[in-house]
Design a protein around this motif. Structure first.
Motif, PDB file in Angstrom:
ATOM      1  N   GLU A  62     -11.829   2.530   4.838  1.00 39.70           N
ATOM      2  CA  GLU A  62     -10.805   1.684   4.227  1.00 39.70           C
ATOM      3  C   GLU A  62     -11.448   0.637   3.318  1.00 39.70           C
ATOM      4  O   GLU A  62     -12.617   0.258   3.501  1.00 39.70           O
ATOM      5  CB  GLU A  62      -9.981   0.993   5.311  1.00 39.70           C
ATOM      6  CG  GLU A  62      -9.165   1.946   6.160  1.00 39.70           C
ATOM      7  CD  GLU A  62      -8.352   1.214   7.212  1.00 39.70           C
ATOM      8  OE1 GLU A  62      -8.499  -0.030   7.324  1.00 39.70           O
ATOM      9  OE2 GLU A  62      -7.575   1.878   7.930  1.00 39.70           O
ATOM     10  N   LEU A  63     -10.673   0.155   2.353  1.00 40.93           N
ATOM     11  CA  LEU A  63     -11.190  -0.860   1.451  1.00 40.93           C
ATOM     12  C   LEU A  63     -11.466  -2.152   2.216  1.00 40.93           C
ATOM     13  O   LEU A  63     -10.680  -2.572   3.064  1.00 40.93           O
ATOM     14  CB  LEU A  63     -10.179  -1.149   0.329  1.00 40.93           C
ATOM     15  CG  LEU A  63      -9.842  -0.013  -0.632  1.00 40.93           C
ATOM     16  CD1 LEU A  63      -8.979  -0.553  -1.766  1.00 40.93           C
ATOM     17  CD2 LEU A  63     -11.085   0.649  -1.173  1.00 40.93           C
ATOM     18  N   ILE A 122       0.848  -1.185   0.000  1.00 42.09           N
ATOM     19  CA  ILE A 122       0.000   0.000   0.000  1.00 42.09           C
ATOM     20  C   ILE A 122       0.884   1.236   0.000  1.00 42.09           C
ATOM     21  O   ILE A 122       1.860   1.322   0.760  1.00 42.09           O
ATOM     22  CB  ILE A 122      -0.928   0.006   1.226  1.00 42.09           C
ATOM     23  CG1 ILE A 122      -1.827  -1.238   1.207  1.00 42.09           C
ATOM     24  CG2 ILE A 122      -1.777   1.272   1.257  1.00 42.09           C
ATOM     25  CD1 ILE A 122      -2.716  -1.370   2.420  1.00 42.09           C
ATOM     26  N   LYS A 153      -3.237   4.403  -3.575  1.00 41.97           N
ATOM     27  CA  LYS A 153      -3.876   5.483  -2.823  1.00 41.97           C
ATOM     28  C   LYS A 153      -3.715   6.814  -3.550  1.00 41.97           C
ATOM     29  O   LYS A 153      -3.906   6.879  -4.758  1.00 41.97           O
ATOM     30  CB  LYS A 153      -3.349   5.523  -1.386  1.00 41.97           C
ATOM     31  CG  LYS A 153      -3.667   4.255  -0.588  1.00 41.97           C
ATOM     32  CD  LYS A 153      -3.089   4.281   0.812  1.00 41.97           C
ATOM     33  CE  LYS A 153      -3.718   5.341   1.683  1.00 41.97           C
ATOM     34  NZ  LYS A 153      -3.161   5.307   3.068  1.00 41.97           N
ATOM     35  N   ASN A 191     -14.835   2.707   8.418  1.00 36.88           N
ATOM     36  CA  ASN A 191     -13.821   3.760   8.565  1.00 36.88           C
ATOM     37  C   ASN A 191     -13.309   4.284   7.226  1.00 36.88           C
ATOM     38  O   ASN A 191     -12.383   5.093   7.180  1.00 36.88           O
ATOM     39  CB  ASN A 191     -12.644   3.250   9.397  1.00 36.88           C
ATOM     40  CG  ASN A 191     -11.935   2.051   8.751  1.00 36.88           C
ATOM     41  OD1 ASN A 191     -12.282   1.609   7.656  1.00 36.88           O
ATOM     42  ND2 ASN A 191     -10.950   1.515   9.450  1.00 36.88           N
ATOM     43  N   GLU A 233     -16.394  -0.538   1.021  1.00 37.64           N
ATOM     44  CA  GLU A 233     -15.516  -0.021   2.068  1.00 37.64           C
ATOM     45  C   GLU A 233     -16.016  -0.414   3.449  1.00 37.64           C
ATOM     46  O   GLU A 233     -17.208  -0.681   3.650  1.00 37.64           O
ATOM     47  CB  GLU A 233     -15.432   1.508   1.973  1.00 37.64           C
ATOM     48  CG  GLU A 233     -14.835   2.010   0.669  1.00 37.64           C
ATOM     49  CD  GLU A 233     -14.761   3.520   0.623  1.00 37.64           C
ATOM     50  OE1 GLU A 233     -15.499   4.177   1.408  1.00 37.64           O
ATOM     51  OE2 GLU A 233     -13.974   4.060  -0.176  1.00 37.64           O
ATOM     52  N   ARG A 234     -15.097  -0.401   4.401  1.00 40.80           N
ATOM     53  CA  ARG A 234     -15.449  -0.580   5.802  1.00 40.80           C
ATOM     54  C   ARG A 234     -16.025   0.723   6.344  1.00 40.80           C
ATOM     55  O   ARG A 234     -15.987   1.769   5.675  1.00 40.80           O
ATOM     56  CB  ARG A 234     -14.212  -0.993   6.598  1.00 40.80           C
ATOM     57  CG  ARG A 234     -13.629  -2.344   6.168  1.00 40.80           C
ATOM     58  CD  ARG A 234     -12.466  -2.739   7.063  1.00 40.80           C
ATOM     59  NE  ARG A 234     -11.888  -4.009   6.655  1.00 40.80           N
ATOM     60  CZ  ARG A 234     -12.352  -5.198   7.008  1.00 40.80           C
ATOM     61  NH1 ARG A 234     -13.425  -5.275   7.796  1.00 40.80           N
ATOM     62  NH2 ARG A 234     -11.766  -6.303   6.619  1.00 40.80           N
TER      63      ARG A 234
END
Length: 268
Positions: A165-166, A53, A94, A163, A160-161
């Motif tokens: 994030e993926l 990442i 990102k 929060n 996504e979650r």
């Protein structure tokens, strides 16, 4: 005409098989050259199925890169250079104009997600293997070069979650992102053949449309299959770029095999 999905053997079509070894070597040299300047750099990882990442730390907020009191731009707007290795890797760039090189095996390349921030034009190089590039709304105009193997482009929003994030799930011993490609009435794609006279070095432009208006164009070279959102629940639109005149058609998500099918499978 009979259409097939991404698990069929590579066809003998000379149009799709116009591999450009010299250009691929030049692209590899470009990546290596860029890596010298980029501080957000991930070197090739382990022989396992890695997840790399982007660091997004080469920016104006980093005082080591952009010294206090220096007004001239020293940073690279979150540019990352990510490398895979000889296994099924997941690379996520990102923010910024990122360069991703999958390496051997079947890699998943995600230039973003950038969610509308700029700059956001990424270059994604699959290298050998059945590679997958996932583009999401909010990402920029990119370039995807699949190189060898049966390569797939997916246009769809990520799942996504809470929060932001993926959502990454496990599939066949690796981590994969998930997308929400069905029931998307506002989104569509258009395939544009690139004539040799344009001297662009790509075979197709795929334009992503919102309510019929193009908002982004992703350049394609040595890519065999493209998936785009469908307005119908449980379906996606798919085009076979090895066809003489590729067109999108509806396909049931539960009929898409392999890693691509797992990425497209509805969550919940």
């Amino acid at each position: 005409m009979t259409h097939h999905l991404s698990t069929r053997p590579e066809p003998g079509s000379t149009r799709r098989r116009r591999r450009f070894a010299a250009a691929a070597l030049a692209a590899g040299a470009l990546v290596l050259g860029t890596s010298v300047a980029a501080t957000s750099l991930t070197f090739p990882g382990t022989p396992g199925k890695d997840v790399h990442i982007g660091g997004d730390n080469d920016n104006a907020d980093n005082p080591f890169i952009q010294p206090p009191g220096v007004t001239a731009k020293q940073h690279m707007d979150n540019t990352d250079v990510l490398f895979g290795r000889g296994n099924d890797d997941l690379l996520i760039g990102k923010l910024g104009d990122d360069t991703l090189l999958g390496g051997g095996a079947s890699d998943i390349l995600v230039g973003g997600p950038e969610k509308g921030t700029q700059p956001n034009s990424d270059v994604l190089l699959g290298d050998p293997g059945a590679d997958i590039n996932i583009w999401a709304p909010g990402d920029g105009s990119d370039a995807f070069i699949g190189h060898q193997g049966w390569d797939t482009m997916i246009f769809a929003p990520f799942v996504e979650r809470a929060n932001g994030e993926l959502l990454l799930t496990r599939s066949d011993g690796r981590r994969i992102p998930r997308v929400d490609i069905d029931g998307q009435a506002a989104f569509s794609c258009t395939i544009v053949d690139v004539p040799a006279s344009e001297n662009l070095g790509f075979e197709f432009l795929v334009r992503f449309n919102v309510n019929g208006t193009p908002v982004v164009t992703v350049r394609q070279r040595d890519v065999e299959t493209v998936f785009c959102p469908s307005p119908h629940v449980g379906r996606a639109l798919v085009a076979d770029l090895t066809d003489h005149e590729p067109e999108f058609r509806n396909v049931r998500l539960n009929r898409v095999p392999g890693t691509v099918g797992n990425i497209l499978e509805p969550v919940g």
